[in-house]
Design a protein around this motif. Structure first.
Motif, PDB file in Angstrom:
ATOM      1  N   ILE A  90     -34.663 -44.460  26.764  1.00 18.39           N
ATOM      2  CA  ILE A  90     -34.884 -43.697  27.993  1.00 18.39           C
ATOM      3  C   ILE A  90     -35.354 -42.302  27.592  1.00 18.39           C
ATOM      4  O   ILE A  90     -34.666 -41.606  26.843  1.00 18.39           O
ATOM      5  CB  ILE A  90     -33.596 -43.581  28.818  1.00 18.39           C
ATOM      6  CG1 ILE A  90     -33.017 -44.960  29.127  1.00 18.39           C
ATOM      7  CG2 ILE A  90     -33.852 -42.806  30.098  1.00 18.39           C
ATOM      8  CD1 ILE A  90     -31.597 -44.902  29.679  1.00 18.39           C
ATOM      9  N   PRO A  91     -36.513 -41.859  28.079  1.00 16.76           N
ATOM     10  CA  PRO A  91     -36.982 -40.532  27.667  1.00 16.76           C
ATOM     11  C   PRO A  91     -36.231 -39.412  28.382  1.00 16.76           C
ATOM     12  O   PRO A  91     -36.062 -39.425  29.595  1.00 16.76           O
ATOM     13  CB  PRO A  91     -38.458 -40.552  28.082  1.00 16.76           C
ATOM     14  CG  PRO A  91     -38.525 -41.515  29.214  1.00 16.76           C
ATOM     15  CD  PRO A  91     -37.472 -42.561  28.937  1.00 16.76           C
ATOM     16  N   VAL A  92     -35.762 -38.461  27.602  1.00 15.89           N
ATOM     17  CA  VAL A  92     -35.147 -37.242  28.124  1.00 15.89           C
ATOM     18  C   VAL A  92     -35.747 -36.093  27.335  1.00 15.89           C
ATOM     19  O   VAL A  92     -35.529 -35.976  26.125  1.00 15.89           O
ATOM     20  CB  VAL A  92     -33.619 -37.269  27.961  1.00 15.89           C
ATOM     21  CG1 VAL A  92     -33.019 -35.932  28.389  1.00 15.89           C
ATOM     22  CG2 VAL A  92     -33.011 -38.405  28.770  1.00 15.89           C
ATOM     23  N   GLY A  93     -36.521 -35.244  27.998  1.00 16.66           N
ATOM     24  CA  GLY A  93     -37.219 -34.194  27.276  1.00 16.66           C
ATOM     25  C   GLY A  93     -38.118 -34.789  26.210  1.00 16.66           C
ATOM     26  O   GLY A  93     -38.900 -35.707  26.469  1.00 16.66           O
ATOM     27  N   LYS A  94     -38.001 -34.301  24.992  1.00 23.73           N
ATOM     28  CA  LYS A  94     -38.811 -34.794  23.881  1.00 23.73           C
ATOM     29  C   LYS A  94     -38.125 -35.923  23.119  1.00 23.73           C
ATOM     30  O   LYS A  94     -38.651 -36.396  22.105  1.00 23.73           O
ATOM     31  CB  LYS A  94     -39.130 -33.644  22.932  1.00 23.73           C
ATOM     32  CG  LYS A  94     -39.964 -32.542  23.571  1.00 23.73           C
ATOM     33  CD  LYS A  94     -40.234 -31.402  22.588  1.00 23.73           C
ATOM     34  CE  LYS A  94     -41.075 -30.311  23.230  1.00 23.73           C
ATOM     35  NZ  LYS A  94     -41.339 -29.183  22.286  1.00 23.73           N
ATOM     36  N   ASP A  95     -36.974 -36.355  23.590  1.00 26.56           N
ATOM     37  CA  ASP A  95     -36.175 -37.335  22.876  1.00 26.56           C
ATOM     38  C   ASP A  95     -35.998 -38.593  23.721  1.00 26.56           C
ATOM     39  O   ASP A  95     -36.491 -38.692  24.844  1.00 26.56           O
ATOM     40  CB  ASP A  95     -34.812 -36.734  22.526  1.00 26.56           C
ATOM     41  CG  ASP A  95     -34.936 -35.474  21.699  1.00 26.56           C
ATOM     42  OD1 ASP A  95     -35.621 -35.517  20.665  1.00 26.56           O
ATOM     43  OD2 ASP A  95     -34.359 -34.436  22.095  1.00 26.56           O
ATOM     44  N   THR A  96     -35.269 -39.550  23.162  1.00 23.89           N
ATOM     45  CA  THR A  96     -34.858 -40.729  23.915  1.00 23.89           C
ATOM     46  C   THR A  96     -33.379 -40.975  23.663  1.00 23.89           C
ATOM     47  O   THR A  96     -32.827 -40.584  22.627  1.00 23.89           O
ATOM     48  CB  THR A  96     -35.655 -41.986  23.528  1.00 23.89           C
ATOM     49  OG1 THR A  96     -35.412 -42.294  22.157  1.00 23.89           O
ATOM     50  CG2 THR A  96     -37.138 -41.800  23.769  1.00 23.89           C
ATOM     51  N   VAL A  97     -32.751 -41.632  24.636  1.00 26.60           N
ATOM     52  CA  VAL A  97     -31.354 -42.022  24.514  1.00 26.60           C
ATOM     53  C   VAL A  97     -31.218 -43.478  24.927  1.00 26.60           C
ATOM     54  O   VAL A  97     -32.077 -44.031  25.613  1.00 26.60           O
ATOM     55  CB  VAL A  97     -30.427 -41.145  25.395  1.00 26.60           C
ATOM     56  CG1 VAL A  97     -30.528 -39.686  24.992  1.00 26.60           C
ATOM     57  CG2 VAL A  97     -30.733 -41.334  26.870  1.00 26.60           C
ATOM     58  N   SER A  98     -30.132 -44.083  24.505  1.00 23.70           N
ATOM     59  CA  SER A  98     -29.729 -45.398  24.987  1.00 23.70           C
ATOM     60  C   SER A  98     -28.396 -45.233  25.696  1.00 23.70           C
ATOM     61  O   SER A  98     -27.528 -44.480  25.246  1.00 23.70           O
ATOM     62  CB  SER A  98     -29.583 -46.388  23.839  1.00 23.70           C
ATOM     63  OG  SER A  98     -30.822 -46.615  23.194  1.00 23.70           O
ATOM     64  N   LEU A  99     -28.246 -45.942  26.804  1.00 20.24           N
ATOM     65  CA  LEU A  99     -27.030 -45.813  27.602  1.00 20.24           C
ATOM     66  C   LEU A  99     -26.558 -47.195  28.021  1.00 20.24           C
ATOM     67  O   LEU A  99     -27.354 -48.015  28.481  1.00 20.24           O
ATOM     68  CB  LEU A  99     -27.284 -44.946  28.839  1.00 20.24           C
ATOM     69  CG  LEU A  99     -26.121 -44.767  29.816  1.00 20.24           C
ATOM     70  CD1 LEU A  99     -24.934 -44.075  29.143  1.00 20.24           C
ATOM     71  CD2 LEU A  99     -26.583 -43.962  31.042  1.00 20.24           C
ATOM     72  N   ARG A 100     -25.265 -47.424  27.853  1.00 22.75           N
ATOM     73  CA  ARG A 100     -24.651 -48.690  28.243  1.00 22.75           C
ATOM     74  C   ARG A 100     -23.384 -48.411  29.043  1.00 22.75           C
ATOM     75  O   ARG A 100     -22.609 -47.511  28.709  1.00 22.75           O
ATOM     76  CB  ARG A 100     -24.309 -49.519  27.006  1.00 22.75           C
ATOM     77  CG  ARG A 100     -23.535 -50.809  27.303  1.00 22.75           C
ATOM     78  CD  ARG A 100     -23.194 -51.566  26.045  1.00 22.75           C
ATOM     79  NE  ARG A 100     -22.288 -52.682  26.330  1.00 22.75           N
ATOM     80  CZ  ARG A 100     -22.547 -53.948  26.023  1.00 22.75           C
ATOM     81  NH1 ARG A 100     -23.683 -54.269  25.419  1.00 22.75           N
ATOM     82  NH2 ARG A 100     -21.668 -54.907  26.306  1.00 22.75           N
ATOM     83  N   HIS A 101     -23.202 -49.192  30.110  1.00 24.65           N
ATOM     84  CA  HIS A 101     -21.939 -49.179  30.841  1.00 24.65           C
ATOM     85  C   HIS A 101     -21.337 -50.572  30.787  1.00 24.65           C
ATOM     86  O   HIS A 101     -22.026 -51.569  31.036  1.00 24.65           O
ATOM     87  CB  HIS A 101     -22.141 -48.796  32.309  1.00 24.65           C
ATOM     88  CG  HIS A 101     -22.591 -47.385  32.529  1.00 24.65           C
ATOM     89  ND1 HIS A 101     -21.957 -46.300  31.970  1.00 24.65           N
ATOM     90  CD2 HIS A 101     -23.607 -46.874  33.281  1.00 24.65           C
ATOM     91  CE1 HIS A 101     -22.560 -45.188  32.354  1.00 24.65           C
ATOM     92  NE2 HIS A 101     -23.568 -45.510  33.141  1.00 24.65           N
ATOM     93  N   ASP A 102     -20.042 -50.633  30.478  1.00 24.32           N
ATOM     94  CA  ASP A 102     -19.269 -51.866  30.592  1.00 24.32           C
ATOM     95  C   ASP A 102     -18.336 -51.700  31.779  1.00 24.32           C
ATOM     96  O   ASP A 102     -17.330 -50.970  31.693  1.00 24.32           O
ATOM     97  CB  ASP A 102     -18.489 -52.122  29.304  1.00 24.32           C
ATOM     98  CG  ASP A 102     -19.394 -52.547  28.159  1.00 24.32           C
ATOM     99  OD1 ASP A 102     -19.640 -53.753  28.017  1.00 24.32           O
ATOM    100  OD2 ASP A 102     -19.880 -51.651  27.426  1.00 24.32           O
TER     101      ASP A 102
END
Length: 655
Positions: A576-588
């Protein structure tokens, strides 16, 4: 825009310059840049640029999608039409075409240097629908072949288009295959509507001026509205901003928002124009006659301010706080615009922007164009004004203007207090006031946009009254008086997610997606899924809705909240792009969240929040005393956690 339109791509077909088939290019900024261009994409120039099998294929006039001509293939194997381009530069592209078929198993295929790079097997559908081969990579000098091959029935092809592949390609996985299927479809479909910057196309195309008034170099932009006009619309674009950010379309959002901001001039009484051409610099002619007669609706300027703040939070792009055009727009919209449109109805200590009650070319109070109500004030207008004040406060803080931030926060609080104390009284459900006429008469009952925007924008105080109104909206939208057009339904997931009605929000996401192959109420539009707002909003609602991701890229902060509905055990979205970076996000479920920071060098502060009062949360299994806060009537427990480059952190509810 919601009025009937005819296909735009006819004009594109006629206005493509007659250049050699192997190198069709257009000027861009910088001038030396080159872009791949399909020659004769709508077959208006006959067979020029295309190769046809000797029999069973050709150009006809019996059933075009746009214009006067189309390519056809007879039923049966072995018939083909194709075009080969030489890639002027390296790149990654989406290639789309409108196709109708009398039988299954026709193929739309793209090859690079003779090797298949992607293909679509086209199902039987007599009406035209849009098909896309996604993310085709080419190097400079590669041979890019676009071909259509016959199947079990006749196949008609029209209006071929090349789009740049989106900068981001977020990937989803889940215990629920429905959300995976939906997101994968939506991100590909949304990407297919992106314009290729530097390409040449017509301006001022509409159903009455089918070939426009000339050509221009297109800027970074995407379709927001029906695919039959050479531009994008403020209302549609505002609702597509978050989905576009999830696809990394930062430049497109900035250019399009900037074009509207620049149009909100004193001569326009600080209204932005309703639609812009894809050159991102000229007004779309059908909606703009002169400075005193152009389409305008009160919620639009406020929504554009709110969406600029959202785009800034996602991108961290300093233009949103440093560019004077943007800054003037924010301040004029929440000051002079309100001052100039507040004459018909008194509002005591606050000001509420009003419409004229005289139609869209004079300024309407509401997005709801379906009725004949002559409104001065409407629920969607006042609710959007409230969020615009909050957006200006946030942007002013980012700029360091503490005085403006404090003033905007006070304006937001005063407007909300006034609305809940007087403007809408004490009623709810069918008794909720959702608009006022020019003579001060209150309108109650179902008002479509001027109903659901009020809880969506959170101007109604949290509590039983808001809850009852959400129940009313849910029932009305599902009943015989629900919206007639699919794009109106795309607001309902936002309305319910914003009020922690996760099951209802997911229900409406599924509804919108499940209607994608149903013919749109506008017969020339094709299926519902080919309305751009459908795909863009489903992308955004997956990430900002289900995952509850709210970034603050400039300050390298993230807030998350699981909004998974009942029966959805887990969801994860990577890259997922956030600013110049990317993150991964998981919900259980609702009790465990995992954030992975994909940055190579930047640490992010993560506010991991959970609904309810929980004394203890865990960080990678270690117990920590939780913090609590109340927002819009909901108690959250949360922790602020530093997530370093490459690190994955799990925060959960203890026990």
């Amino acid at each position: 825009m919601r009025r009937t339109r005819l296909p735009l791509l006819t004009a594109l077909a006629l206005l493509i310059p007659l250049v050699p088939q192997t190198l069709a290019v257009a000027s861009a900024a910088p001038a030396a840049a080159k872009v791949p261009t399909v020659l004769n994409p709508g077959f208006e120039l006959g067979t020029r640029g295309w190769e046809f099998t000797p029999s069973g294929a050709g150009v006809a006039t019996n059933y075009p999608h746009g214009g006067a001509k189309l390519a056809y293939l007879d039923g049966g194997r072995g018939f083909r039409v194709g075009q080969t381009l030489t890639a002027p530069t390296a790149g990654r592209y989406d290639i789309s075409a409108w196709i109708a078929t009398g039988g299954p198993n026709g193929r739309f295929v793209v090859r690079v240097n003779g090797v298949e790079a992607g293909a679509v097997t086209v199902p039987e559908r007599y009406e035209y629908s849009r098909h896309t081969v996604s993310r085709v990579s080419v190097a400079k000098g590669d041979k890019l072949e676009i071909a259509f091959e016959s199947g079990d029935g006749w196949l008609n092809v029209d209006d071929v288009m090349i789009s740049p592949a989106a900068p981001a390609d977020p990937r989803i996985s889940s215990s629920d295959p429905k959300v995976v299927e939906m997101f994968d479809w939506a991100k590909r479909k949304a990407n297919s509507w992106v314009m290729l910057p530097g390409s040449t196309g017509p301006v001022n195309v509409d159903e009455n001026n089918r070939f426009g008034t000339g050509t221009a170099t297109y800027g970074a932009s995407y379709w927001a509205g029906y695919a039959n006009r050479s531009g994008y619309y403020s209302r549609d674009m505002a609702h597509q901003v978050v989905g576009a950010q999830v696809l990394g379309l930062t430049a497109e959002n900035r250019n399009m928002l900037h074009s509207f901001a620049a149009s909100a001039t004193e001569v326009h009484k600080y209204y932005p124009v309703w639609a812009q051409n894809f050159d991102t610099g000229t007004y779309l002619g059908i909606d703009y006659r002169n400075p005193n007669s152009f389409v305008r609706e009160v919620p639009a300027p406020f929504e554009l301010v709110e969406k600029a703040a959202q785009a800034y939070r996602w991108s961290g792009d300093p233009a949103y706080v440093d560019d004077q055009v943007f800054w003037d727009f924010y301040q004029h919209t929440t000051k002079e615009f309100v001052d100039l449109h507040n004459a018909a109805k008194g509002n005591g200590p606050v000001q509420v922007a009003e419409g004229t009650g005289k139609g869209i070319f004079s300024g309407t109070a509401s997005y709801n164009e379906q009725g004949n109500e002559k409104l001065a004030e409407a629920g969607d207008g006042i609710a959007a004004q409230y969020q615009a004040y909050l957006a200006v406060a946030a942007l002013a803080k980012a700029k360091g203007d503490t005085a403006l931030a404090a003033r905007a926060e006070q304006q937001a609080a005063a407007l909300k207090q006034y609305f809940n104390a007087e403007w809408s009284g004490t009623g709810s459900g069918a008794g909720m006031v959702r608009a006022y006429s020019l003579d001060g008469t209150a309108f109650k009952g179902w008002g479509l946009e001027n109903s659901w925007f009020m809880p969506m924008k959170k101007i109604i105080d949290a509590g039983p009254r808001n809850d009852a109104y959400l129940d009313y909206i849910d029932a009305q939208a599902a009943g015989p008086d629900g919206p007639s057009n699919i794009e109106a339904f795309t607001y309902l997931p936002d309305t319910f997610f914003n009020n922690n009605r996760n099951d209802a929000a997911w229900k409406w996401m599924r509804y919108v997606y499940d209607q994608r192959d149903v013919q749109h109420v506008n017969a020339s539009q094709g299926p519902n899924g080919d309305y751009p707002e459908v795909s863009f909003t489903l992308v955004g609602q997956t990430v900002s809705g289900l995952l509850g991701l709210d970034p603050d890229a400039a300050n390298r902060k993230l807030t998350t909240q699981s909004r998974l509905p009942a029966g959805m055990d887990w969801v994860q979205v990577d890259d997922i792009p956030v600013g110049k970076d990317t993150v991964s996000l998981r919900h259980d479920g609702a009790t465990s969240s995992t954030l992975t920071n994909r940055s190579a060098s930047r640490t992010y502060t993560w506010e991991a929040r959970f609904v309810g009062s929980h004394p203890t949360l865990t960080v990678n299994g270690a117990a920590k005393a939780a913090l609590t806060k109340v927002e819009h009537g909901v108690t959250y427990s949360y922790l602020n956690v530093k997530v370093t480059p490459g690190q994955a952190v799990v925060v959960g509810v203890a026990g």
